[in-house]
Scaffold this active site. Structure first.
Site, PDB file in Angstrom:
ATOM      1  N   LYS A  75       0.850  -1.189   0.000  1.00 30.11           N
ATOM      2  CA  LYS A  75       0.000   0.000   0.000  1.00 30.11           C
ATOM      3  C   LYS A  75       0.891   1.246   0.000  1.00 30.11           C
ATOM      4  CE  LYS A  75      -4.039   1.604   2.727  1.00 30.11           C
ATOM      5  NZ  LYS A  75      -4.883   1.200   3.879  1.00 30.11           N
ATOM      6  N   SER A 150      -9.652   1.019   3.041  1.00 31.37           N
ATOM      7  CA  SER A 150      -8.832   1.915   2.235  1.00 31.37           C
ATOM      8  C   SER A 150      -7.750   1.201   1.434  1.00 31.37           C
ATOM      9  CB  SER A 150      -8.159   2.946   3.143  1.00 31.37           C
ATOM     10  OG  SER A 150      -7.299   2.309   4.087  1.00 31.37           O
ATOM     11  N   SER A 174     -10.022  -1.698   7.131  1.00 30.52           N
ATOM     12  CA  SER A 174      -9.480  -1.377   5.814  1.00 30.52           C
ATOM     13  C   SER A 174      -8.761  -2.513   5.105  1.00 30.52           C
ATOM     14  CB  SER A 174      -8.531  -0.175   5.911  1.00 30.52           C
ATOM     15  OG  SER A 174      -9.256   1.014   6.134  1.00 30.52           O
TER      16      SER A 174
END
Length: 457
Positions: A75, A150, A174
């Site tokens: 990420k 996310s 997330s």
């Protein structure tokens, strides 16, 4: 579709159109280098179709170690040498850029040191604050359905076969929300089990770094590398409790798939009981939101976000109004309540089973604030069953357990007491040894390279 109808040796998509993706642990050692090369070649095509990468990396040559050549993504919130993470924000310009990091985030150091091969950095919602993933990547199962956030790009990259595993973060769901949306497996570790040094912070009291992968077996390979001071026993818990009131409060396709998943767990020799826990879970939402909003504002409220991310700026502004004594009181109340809450939820069970989300993964139009069809309550419901895990610092694993009436994946959440990560992963792996849900190929991918295809077990 019942778990008993699945043949893990012949995985395919919901319409039976072809083979699914392999997992790393199921590949012969001699095939792994070929699969790693296939991922490196396939990733630009995945990026062109689904926009899941913020940046693709040059192939690394180190192939020594327990994770030798394993393709992974991270990420876009982790420091790497000479590169500052984008954290999902629009470019701020050179004037706002600080010096490039001189060392990598701890988790990147650990994976790279174990021989894993970083394919790229994945897209994420701004500051990891928004749970739908709208606007950051396209869901390879259906572009009109959100990919979850996310950690949207990480989930899409795994689901589309560009990598075998991806790092993400989880502050209120997330990792687990995109795991459901994209039909992959997620591990949200016990709070503090995986180092956060060099990672963007959102709410330090809640943040965890974890993994998305094709299977729990693959996560079992990576978890000890990330959490070096933990043990990961290979035995699942003897008892599990299905939170029946949470299941019954969910939409019908979610109920059906999660009950199939629970049946599959019982078939692994686990004693299954039914318990109620929804009111307890719901009561933890208010203190979690207060902590999240206050700490996120303290971390990021000073950024000049109004022009770049006006919606996020408004959300952060709410936290600026939370007085320090209210924040301290919320943390103290959670600390005091943790032991009795865990006893109430778990009883004698070693794991809790409940849906990742009470709703089907929603369409983009419903989750996009810029859309005329936007429904704010839907965003709130995405994390309704995941927040309590972060509030209490618990480990959790999300596993695919079927499909809804639109052919979209549904996931079951397996939650444990602090420190039981290994047992949860063992239970997830046992379930996946009996089922093929996690191997299904997204419907928008028909031409993935053959070295990535499942070869049977």
């Amino acid at each position: 579709m019942s778990w008993t109808s699945q043949n893990p040796d012949v995985p395919d998509d919901p319409r039976g159109a072809g083979p699914g993706f392999a997992d790393w642990s199921g590949l012969p050692t001699t095939a792994r280098a070929e699969a790693a090369a296939a991922c490196a070649a396939w990733a630009p095509e995945v990026q062109a179709r689904f926009g899941c990468f913020a940046e693709l990396c040059t192939a690394q040559t180190n192939a020594a170690g327990p994770l030798a050549s394993l393709p992974y993504a991270a990420k876009d919130m982790f420091d790497s040498v000479g590169r500052s993470p984008g954290c999902g924000l629009p470019a701020a310009g050179d004037d706002a850029s600080g010096p490039a990091p001189e060392r990598a985030a701890a988790v990147l150091d650990r994976l790279d040191g174990a021989g894993a091969r970083r394919v790229g950095f994945t897209t994420m919602t701004a500051l990891a604050y928004e749970p739908s993933g709208v606007g950051k990547a396209l869901n390879p199962w259906n572009r009109e359905i959100v990919p979850g956030g996310s950690s949207a790009g990480s989930a899409v990259a795994v689901a589309a076969g560009a990598v075998f595993a991806a790092l993400g973060s989880d502050t209120a769901g997330s990792l687990r929300i995109p795991a459901q949306a994209c039909g992959v497996t997620a591990w949200k570790p016990t709070f503090g089990a995986v180092p956060v040094a060099g990672a963007m912070t959102l709410a330090p009291s809640l943040d965890t770094i974890g993994l998305l992968a094709r299977s729990a077996r693959d996560i079992q390979l990576l978890a000890p590398v990330l959490a070096t001071d933990r043990t990961f026993p290979s035995e699942p818990p003897a008892r599990a409790a299905l939170l029946s009131d949470a299941v019954e409060a969910s939409e019908a396709p979610i109920r059906a798939a999660c009950r199939d998943g629970a049946e599959g767990i019982a078939a692994c020799g686990v004693t299954l009981e039914q318990r109620s826990g929804l009111p307890t879970i719901e009561a933890l939402s208010d203190p979690l939101f207060l902590i999240l909003q206050a700490e996120a504002a303290a971390q990021h409220g000073g950024l000049a976000l109004a022009a770049r991310e006006p919606t996020l700026a408004r959300r952060l502004a709410k936290g600026l109004d939370i007085a320090p004594d209210r924040l301290a009181a919320a943390k103290a109340a959670l600390a005091e309540a943790t032991a009795p809450v865990l006893d109430n939820l778990f009883g004698a069970a070693g794991a809790l089973l409940l849906p990742v989300m009470p709703i089907r993964t929603p369409p983009v139009a419903v989750a996009d604030p810029a859309s005329a069809d936007f429904h704010a309550a839907t965003l709130y419901r995405l994390s309704a069953y995941t927040r309590f895990v972060n509030a209490l610092g618990l480990p959790a694993v999300a596993v695919p357990v079927g499909f809804d009436d639109r052919g979209m994946p549904v996931a079951l959440q397996i939650v444990g007491r602090p420190g039981t990560d290994g047992a949860l992963l063992a239970l997830a792996a046992a379930l996946q040894a009996r089922t093929g849900w996690h191997r299904r190929r997204p419907t928008e991918i028909t031409d993935f390279p053959s070295p990535l295809a499942q070869r049977g077990s």
